[in-house]
Motif scaffolding. Structure first.
Motif, PDB file in Angstrom:
ATOM      1  N   GLY A 129      34.546  45.701  40.223  1.00 31.81           N
ATOM      2  CA  GLY A 129      33.366  46.274  40.870  1.00 31.81           C
ATOM      3  C   GLY A 129      32.541  45.223  41.580  1.00 31.81           C
ATOM      4  N   LEU A 130      32.352  44.089  40.935  1.00 33.89           N
ATOM      5  CA  LEU A 130      31.609  42.992  41.563  1.00 33.89           C
ATOM      6  C   LEU A 130      32.327  42.510  42.819  1.00 33.89           C
ATOM      7  CD1 LEU A 130      30.587  41.008  38.362  1.00 33.89           C
ATOM      8  CD2 LEU A 130      29.001  42.134  39.962  1.00 33.89           C
ATOM      9  N   GLU A 131      33.651  42.366  42.734  1.00 34.76           N
ATOM     10  CA  GLU A 131      34.410  41.921  43.902  1.00 34.76           C
ATOM     11  C   GLU A 131      34.290  42.924  45.052  1.00 34.76           C
ATOM     12  OE1 GLU A 131      38.413  40.804  42.792  1.00 34.76           O
ATOM     13  OE2 GLU A 131      37.693  39.134  41.564  1.00 34.76           O
ATOM     14  N   GLU A 132      34.333  44.203  44.735  1.00 33.97           N
ATOM     15  CA  GLU A 132      34.183  45.232  45.777  1.00 33.97           C
ATOM     16  C   GLU A 132      32.806  45.130  46.426  1.00 33.97           C
ATOM     17  OE1 GLU A 132      34.966  48.062  48.454  1.00 33.97           O
ATOM     18  OE2 GLU A 132      36.443  47.137  47.143  1.00 33.97           O
ATOM     19  N   ASN A 133      31.763  45.001  45.620  1.00 32.33           N
ATOM     20  CA  ASN A 133      30.415  44.889  46.171  1.00 32.33           C
ATOM     21  C   ASN A 133      30.249  43.603  46.984  1.00 32.33           C
ATOM     22  OD1 ASN A 133      29.993  47.096  44.190  1.00 32.33           O
ATOM     23  ND2 ASN A 133      27.862  46.834  44.778  1.00 32.33           N
ATOM     24  N   LEU A 134      30.875  42.529  46.550  1.00 30.09           N
ATOM     25  CA  LEU A 134      30.794  41.274  47.299  1.00 30.09           C
ATOM     26  C   LEU A 134      31.530  41.384  48.632  1.00 30.09           C
ATOM     27  CD1 LEU A 134      31.201  38.834  44.298  1.00 30.09           C
ATOM     28  CD2 LEU A 134      29.177  38.984  45.793  1.00 30.09           C
ATOM     29  N   VAL A 147      34.653  35.562  47.176  1.00 26.28           N
ATOM     30  CA  VAL A 147      34.431  36.813  46.446  1.00 26.28           C
ATOM     31  C   VAL A 147      34.881  36.685  44.992  1.00 26.28           C
ATOM     32  CG1 VAL A 147      35.227  39.218  46.262  1.00 26.28           C
ATOM     33  CG2 VAL A 147      34.472  38.305  48.469  1.00 26.28           C
ATOM     34  N   HIS A 148      36.107  36.247  44.783  1.00 30.43           N
ATOM     35  CA  HIS A 148      36.659  36.142  43.428  1.00 30.43           C
ATOM     36  C   HIS A 148      35.853  35.147  42.575  1.00 30.43           C
ATOM     37  CE1 HIS A 148      39.707  36.336  40.308  1.00 30.43           C
ATOM     38  NE2 HIS A 148      39.801  35.020  40.322  1.00 30.43           N
ATOM     39  N   GLY A 149      35.583  33.990  43.135  1.00 29.43           N
ATOM     40  CA  GLY A 149      34.838  32.968  42.410  1.00 29.43           C
ATOM     41  C   GLY A 149      33.427  33.412  42.047  1.00 29.43           C
ATOM     42  N   MET A 150      32.753  34.109  42.954  1.00 21.70           N
ATOM     43  CA  MET A 150      31.396  34.575  42.665  1.00 21.70           C
ATOM     44  C   MET A 150      31.418  35.666  41.605  1.00 21.70           C
ATOM     45  SD  MET A 150      28.182  34.343  42.906  1.00 21.70           S
ATOM     46  CE  MET A 150      27.906  33.223  44.256  1.00 21.70           C
TER      47      MET A 150
END
Length: 186
Positions: A129-134, A147-150
């Motif tokens: 979900g975080l990756e999608e939002n990023l 994206v992945h790292g954040m």
């Protein structure tokens, strides 16, 4: 003829959730659970088979009652705004217990793989979900980083937050922490 014992399964799982949240899986005995929930041993074993069965059902209950709402925030609020809304749901407070899933991760070696998969699955879903939002934030020009790292950074901060909050109870510190994380998303 004995009268059937009446119980509310949600209330039993809420009480079990509280005791597992407070003491952890390994810190709780069936005697503790029976005393805390008010169910007798026979009913407890017929409903859940054993302590791990109850723990597994408690983790499922926690997901349904609390954790899936966190995932919904990301899904319903695209981009950086969704991450900001999500992070603002976390705050230190008196009697802070952390997250039952974060607390349970450390007990991986004491439960079956099937039981451990419940909190693990949540954090995988949270990362996705975080990756999608990023990615959405990137398209909107609000984020230009990895994206992945954040996403991994945010999850690590959330886990750390749940540990740190056990001894730091100031709301100001939790707001400062997550404001800093939001500021890193640029």
């Amino acid at each position: 003829m004995s009268r059937p014992i009446e119980y509310n399964l949600d209330e039993v799982l809420d009480k079990a959730m509280d005791i597992f949240w407070e003491k952890g899986y390994t810190g709780v005995s069936m005697a503790d659970i029976v005393k805390y929930t008010g169910l007798n041993r026979r009913t407890m074993y017929s409903l859940f088979q054993d302590k791990e069965g109850l723990f597994k059902d408690t983790l499922d209950h926690y997901y349904t009652k609390l954790s899936q709402k966190k995932l919904l925030i990301l899904k319903e609020n695209p981009g950086k705004k969704g991450i900001e809304i999500l992070l603002n749901t976390f705050t230190f407070a008196e009697n802070f217990k952390g997250c039952l899933f974060s607390n349970s991760i450390r007990e991986k070696d004491f439960v079956t793989t099937e039981t451990f998969e419940i909190p693990k699955k949540f954090f995988v879903q949270l990362q996705n979900g975080l990756e999608e939002n990023l990615k959405q934030a990137q398209k909107a020009g609000d984020f230009s980083g990895d994206v992945h790292g954040m996403a991994l950074t945010i999850i690590s901060v959330i886990h750390g937050f749940h540990v740190y909050g056990k001894y730091n109870h100031t709301k100001e510190d939790s707001k400062a922490l997550f404001k800093n994380v939001i500021d890193m998303i640029k």
